[in-house]
Scaffold this motif. Structure first.
Motif, PDB file in Angstrom:
ATOM      1  N   ARG A 615       0.679  -0.959  -0.018  1.00  0.00           N
ATOM      2  CA  ARG A 615      -0.059  -0.056   0.050  1.00  0.00           C
ATOM      3  C   ARG A 615       1.046   1.001  -0.060  1.00  0.00           C
ATOM      4  O   ARG A 615       0.425   2.188  -0.475  1.00  0.00           O
ATOM      5  CB  ARG A 615      -0.802  -0.142   1.306  1.00  0.00           C
ATOM      6  CG  ARG A 615      -2.154   0.598   1.092  1.00  0.00           C
ATOM      7  CD  ARG A 615      -3.061   0.347   2.027  1.00  0.00           C
ATOM      8  NE  ARG A 615      -2.639   0.176   3.683  1.00  0.00           N
ATOM      9  CZ  ARG A 615      -2.765  -0.985   4.118  1.00  0.00           C
ATOM     10  NH1 ARG A 615      -3.661  -1.601   3.864  1.00  0.00           N
ATOM     11  NH2 ARG A 615      -2.094  -1.056   5.250  1.00  0.00           N
ATOM     12  N   THR A 616       1.782   1.217   0.932  1.00  0.00           N
ATOM     13  CA  THR A 616       2.774   2.185   0.921  1.00  0.00           C
ATOM     14  C   THR A 616       3.598   2.462  -0.243  1.00  0.00           C
ATOM     15  O   THR A 616       3.693   3.608  -0.758  1.00  0.00           O
ATOM     16  CB  THR A 616       3.764   2.302   2.128  1.00  0.00           C
ATOM     17  OG1 THR A 616       3.268   1.842   3.252  1.00  0.00           O
ATOM     18  CG2 THR A 616       4.775   3.307   2.284  1.00  0.00           C
ATOM     19  N   HIS A 619       1.172   4.123  -2.801  1.00  0.00           N
ATOM     20  CA  HIS A 619       1.019   5.627  -2.771  1.00  0.00           C
ATOM     21  C   HIS A 619       2.305   6.376  -3.198  1.00  0.00           C
ATOM     22  O   HIS A 619       1.876   7.558  -3.895  1.00  0.00           O
ATOM     23  CB  HIS A 619       1.196   5.978  -0.983  1.00  0.00           C
ATOM     24  CG  HIS A 619      -0.150   5.890  -0.127  1.00  0.00           C
ATOM     25  ND1 HIS A 619      -1.229   6.615  -0.565  1.00  0.00           N
ATOM     26  CD2 HIS A 619      -0.396   4.904   0.528  1.00  0.00           C
ATOM     27  CE1 HIS A 619      -2.124   6.349   0.219  1.00  0.00           C
ATOM     28  NE2 HIS A 619      -1.590   5.339   0.930  1.00  0.00           N
ATOM     29  N   ARG A 620       3.375   5.799  -3.099  1.00  0.00           N
ATOM     30  CA  ARG A 620       4.690   6.563  -3.781  1.00  0.00           C
ATOM     31  C   ARG A 620       4.674   6.419  -5.282  1.00  0.00           C
ATOM     32  O   ARG A 620       4.655   7.569  -5.796  1.00  0.00           O
ATOM     33  CB  ARG A 620       5.908   5.890  -3.420  1.00  0.00           C
ATOM     34  CG  ARG A 620       6.251   6.192  -1.954  1.00  0.00           C
ATOM     35  CD  ARG A 620       6.660   7.528  -1.686  1.00  0.00           C
ATOM     36  NE  ARG A 620       7.476   8.134  -2.720  1.00  0.00           N
ATOM     37  CZ  ARG A 620       7.938   9.402  -3.021  1.00  0.00           C
ATOM     38  NH1 ARG A 620       7.178  10.294  -2.296  1.00  0.00           N
ATOM     39  NH2 ARG A 620       8.549   9.956  -4.002  1.00  0.00           N
ATOM     40  N   LEU A 655      -5.742   5.569   0.129  1.00  0.00           N
ATOM     41  CA  LEU A 655      -4.976   5.166  -0.847  1.00  0.00           C
ATOM     42  C   LEU A 655      -6.130   5.457  -2.183  1.00  0.00           C
ATOM     43  O   LEU A 655      -5.784   6.227  -3.194  1.00  0.00           O
ATOM     44  CB  LEU A 655      -4.555   3.851  -1.206  1.00  0.00           C
ATOM     45  CG  LEU A 655      -3.991   3.252  -2.595  1.00  0.00           C
ATOM     46  CD1 LEU A 655      -2.548   3.823  -3.032  1.00  0.00           C
ATOM     47  CD2 LEU A 655      -3.685   1.839  -2.389  1.00  0.00           C
ATOM     48  N   GLN A 658      -6.282   9.088  -2.622  1.00  0.00           N
ATOM     49  CA  GLN A 658      -5.385   9.965  -3.317  1.00  0.00           C
ATOM     50  C   GLN A 658      -5.454   9.614  -4.656  1.00  0.00           C
ATOM     51  O   GLN A 658      -5.418  10.479  -5.457  1.00  0.00           O
ATOM     52  CB  GLN A 658      -3.862   9.252  -2.717  1.00  0.00           C
ATOM     53  CG  GLN A 658      -2.719   9.971  -3.440  1.00  0.00           C
ATOM     54  CD  GLN A 658      -1.648   9.134  -3.124  1.00  0.00           C
ATOM     55  OE1 GLN A 658      -1.591   7.866  -2.651  1.00  0.00           O
ATOM     56  NE2 GLN A 658      -0.459   9.711  -3.581  1.00  0.00           N
TER      57      GLN A 658
END
Length: 872
Positions: A615-616, A619-620, A655, A658
């Motif tokens: 997930r992180t 995001h990036r 997420l 975003q």
């Protein structure tokens, strides 16, 4: 009192508390002779006196306890109680204290100390002249020379000195006290070896010094220059004593006098010119601070405990003094530090670690003591720039980085990073410092603490040097390669850096590649060399995890996989947007990473850990690859929504938010498709029964609810309300009802605010004449009532800032309804809804007028007043 055996202490304390509560409730009405009755029973026998003094302390705690926040009603009651006591019984109580002190001072130190504590507590709110008079002060001063009494006597005198009073009277009181204390020999600090007493005494001297400074400030303000000058002389006369206490080897004694020092320097800062004596005082304080900053031999660097923590706090106080010294005389501070620094570093090999550490520390502290904008210490003021440049040159060329003590090593790296602008002026020193970072002095040091801190500092150093790193990039990348190895659980050997430290190394590597002057092709090769080993290891480890039976092994493998994803994520921090990724030719490498990492989402084991990492990374990648990520999102979302818990969903929603906010209509088909599955997953978790007292489960649900409303806010705010509208009438209605419920039923102002934002947005989009069928009815039946029912609830606290923000959004919702529905809305409020709430015709009229005001602020302010009046 009649028992042959005295009661246990805790029983006596509890009894005193009961009496104090009785006093608070009965004194003003039924028991005005409370204290006289107690005194008559006590009869000044030791056990009775003990009980009486405990009751007095308990009463003081009830009336003026500084740690308790009283309600306004309690505060009023306490003021009335104190006023009544002052009128009726305080003189008698003071007389009883005097008698107790006189009777017991030689034969019962415990009672005498108890009584001194009572006097100290009551001094702050009774007439000072009852205590600050000849007979009382003489007795207290007498106690100052009795070993068992002097600490309490000191505290008592401190409270007397602390009492607010006229500045001239305060100066006289302090001066008379000082004369007597001095003639009693108490100012001869070097002859006193009782550190506990000296700690109390330094607190008293600090109080006297600060009291005189407060008097001086008031006298200057009042324009009484003659008295101000006299007070300043009195202050100056205490400086020698202050310095003796400041320099004392016991840090508690020194710490207690820092307030006086600080305020004294503040006075000097305000004077137009300093006398020779004052300049000498400044220099003496400076030397004292430099000496006291030094670590003790006993300081345990490997296992820092309470004593070490106290010294760190004490150092912070000394730093404030140093900053204040810099304001009084920056030239003197710079010259003193330079002298100490150069002398120490000339002979660092034969100097004790604590002196070397403090010399470097002082250079480090100059940056904040003599501040400049954007760290430009090496331009502007020539004297200062030259001095700092000389010291930095000495620091990096002296070889002190090889000193065999962790405190010196760390201070070296901290200082090098703090003054990174030095390397723009003298870039020839960069290789020397880089080697220190990369070898046994830094990232390969024997101490894990040094390695860990250096990893972070190295990343900062490299970022700050930017293009100046160009000649060293490949060499540095080669040298840090082994530090970036992913160490799988079966390796068995202890990696030099923890995974958290490795994050900084990966980020540094990314920054080196991206900021280099290489061609895009070369950057792509370097980035692939950096990330390919992670992808290879990831595939192997994921296969092993799928086969693993033992839970501990599963956990270890999942952690390792998570680290791999985290490291790849961290390299992308070097890019600010898609443009920079494209320019470096790195899009392909990251797309490969995505394809490598996403299969982890379908792994049934250790879901929480694996999902969190991926997930992180997503995001990036949304920032770095933008729409190139979109093809991966549907299947990733589908996997992340399987068997998920509150926390998973709560972390998944940002997420989706975003993606929604960034790509808007581009992701409309995807949102349409996953909207209800996501909502079903949320509702399923929210409807799970929880145990009544399970606080963490309740909090998780509250956070998930907030995330859900934040999602709806993002969808409506990104111009995609049709995503909701296209979900079928039944689903739309269900969603709308959850928002109404969120606005009214849950006492959570953050969620309520979000719900009102959603409602006003939906009214703005759908509330006109051409809105969806049935929405106008919904507005009158549900949205308008929500705007009144929520603020009328007892849990809607208009004194709370978050709640006021929710009310503000509620006002916006009502304004939007009026804007969209016009006179029809006013008519409904006037004739139907507000009368149903039993609101009087005048207030209905007032409300509708405020709602029709063109300035929204007027209505917001009115609404708060309306609900303050309307609340039951």
């Amino acid at each position: 009192m009649l028992n042959p055996q005295p009661e246990k202490t805790f029983i006596r304390n509890k009894a005193a508390q009961v009496f104090a509560l009785l006093f608070v409730t009965e004194y003003l009405t039924k028991w005005p002779k409370f204290f006289f009755d107690i005194l008559s029973v006590v009869d000044l026998n030791p056990r009775g006196v003990d009980m009486y003094l405990r009751i007095l302390m308990a009463v003081d705690a009830e009336l003026v306890d500084r740690d308790v926040v009283h309600t306004s009603e309690e505060a009023r009651r306490n003021t009335l109680l104190k006023d009544t006591m002052r009128e009726q019984c305080i003189p008698s109580l003071v007389e009883s204290w005097y008698q107790i002190l006189q009777n017991y001072q030689y034969n019962n130190s415990e009672l005498t100390c108890q009584c001194l504590e009572v006097v100290g507590a009551y001094v702050s709110w009774i007439d000072l002249s009852l205590i600050a008079n000849e007979r009382f002060i003489n007795m207290l001063l007498g106690h100052m020379s009795v070993e068992v009494l002097r600490e309490e006597a000191c505290d008592c005198l401190f409270e007397i000195v602390n009492k607010g009073m006229d500045p001239i009277d305060k100066t006289k009181l302090v001066e008379s006290l000082c004369q007597v204390l001095q003639s009693a020999g108490l100012f001869s600090i070097d002859q006193e070896d009782d550190v506990d007493f000296l700690a109390r005494f330094s607190k008293l001297v600090n109080g006297m010094g600060q009291a005189l400074i407060a008097s001086w400030t008031k006298l200057i303000k009042n324009g009484d220059m003659k008295s101000a000058q006299d007070t300043l002389q009195a202050i100056e006369a205490k400086v020698a004593l202050m310095l003796q206490l400041l320099i004392h080897e016991d840090d508690d004694i020194s710490s207690n006098i820092i307030g006086f020092c600080y305020d004294y320097l503040h006075i000097l800062k305000q004077l137009s010119a300093l006398s020779d004596q004052q300049k000498a005082n400044v220099e003496a304080i400076m030397l004292a601070v430099m000496k006291k900053l030094t670590y003790d031999e006993e300081y345990n660097f490997e296992n820092e405990g309470e004593d070490e923590a106290m010294f760190v706090e004490y150092r912070k106080q000394l730093k404030l003094l140093l900053d204040r010294l810099a304001q009084v005389s920056p030239e003197l501070l710079l010259a003193s530090v330079r002298r100490v620094f150069n002398t120490t570093l000339q002979n660092w090999q034969t100097t004790r670690f604590m002196e070397v550490e403090v010399a470097i520390r002082l250079l480090y502290m100059l940056a904040e003591a003599l501040p400049v904008s954007h760290g430009a210490h090496f331009s502007g003021d020539v004297t200062k720039a030259t001095a700092l440049q000389d010291m930095m040159r000495t620091l990096v060329t002296s070889g002190v980085s090889a000193y065999q003590h962790t405190s010196v090593t760390l201070e070296f790296f901290e200082t090098v990073v703090r003054y990174e602008k030095f390397f723009a002026v003298e870039p020839q020193h960069i290789p020397t410092v880089l080697m220190a970072f990369l070898d046994h002095r830094g990232l390969r040091h024997t101490s894990p603490k040094v390695r860990s801190r250096t990893a972070y500092l190295f990343s900062r150093f490299v970022k700050s040097l930017n293009k100046q790193m160009n000649p060293f990039i490949e060499d540095v990348l080669n040298r840090i390669q082994d530090l970036m190895e992913l160490s799988p659980p079966e390796n068995g050997y202890q990696a030099l850096l923890s995974s958290d430290d490795q994050l900084f190394i990966y980020e540094t590597a990314g920054v080196l590649i991206v900021n280099s002057e290489y061609s895009a092709e070369r950057k792509q090769v370097l980035m692939r060399n950096l990330l390919a080993p992670l992808m290879e290891k990831f595939k192997v480890l994921l296969e092993k995890l799928m086969m693993a039976q033992d839970e501990d092994r599963q956990m270890a493998l999942a952690d390792c996989l998570n680290h791999a994803v985290g490291f790849a994520s961290r390299t992308s921090k070097a890019f600010s947007n898609k443009q920079t990724v494209k320019q470096c030719g790195c899009s392909e490498v990251y797309l490969d990473c995505l394809q490598t990492f996403l299969p982890a989402l379908s792994c049934p084991l250790q879901k929480e850990v694996l999902r969190s990492g991926v997930r992180t990374f997503l995001h990036r990648m949304i920032i770095c690859l933008e729409e190139e990520v979109l093809p991966f999102i549907p299947s990733a979302s589908e996997h992340m929504l399987k068997d998920c818990e509150a926390k998973d969903l709560q972390e998944f929603i940002p997420l989706i938010n975003q993606i929604t906010a960034k790509f808007k209509t581009q992701v409309s088909p995807f949102l349409q498709q996953m909207f209800m599955p996501l909502l079903h997953a949320i509702f399923e978790v929210l409807l799970l029964p929880a145990e009544e007292n399970d606080q963490s489960a309740a909090l998780e649900k509250q956070m998930l609810r907030r995330s859900y409303f934040a999602f709806l806010q993002t969808v409506t705010g990104s111009g995609m309300s049709e995503v909701i509208a296209n979900q079928g009438a039944e689903n739309v209605e269900r969603v709308l009802f959850t928002v109404i419920q969120g606005a009214v039923d849950y006492p959570d102002p953050i969620a309520q605010k979000t719900c009102f934002i959603i409602l006003s947005k939906l009214v703005e989009l759908w509330g006109g004449k051409d809105g969806p069928v049935g929405f106008a009815d919904f507005v009158y039946k549900h949205i308008v009532p929500a705007c009144f029912l929520a603020p009328l609830k007892q849990t809607f606290d208009l004194a709370d800032a978050q709640t006021v923000l929710a009310l503000s959004e509620c006002a916006v919702t009502l304004k939007t309804i009026h804007l969209k529905r016009g006179p029809e809305c006013i008519q409904y409020l006037q004739q139907e809804y507000l009368p149903s709430l039993q609101v009087s015709p005048e207030i209905i009229q007032e409300f509708c007028q405020a709602l029709q005001q063109p300035d929204a602020k007027v209505f917001k302010n009115y609404l708060k007043v309306f609900f303050q009046r309307a609340k039951p």
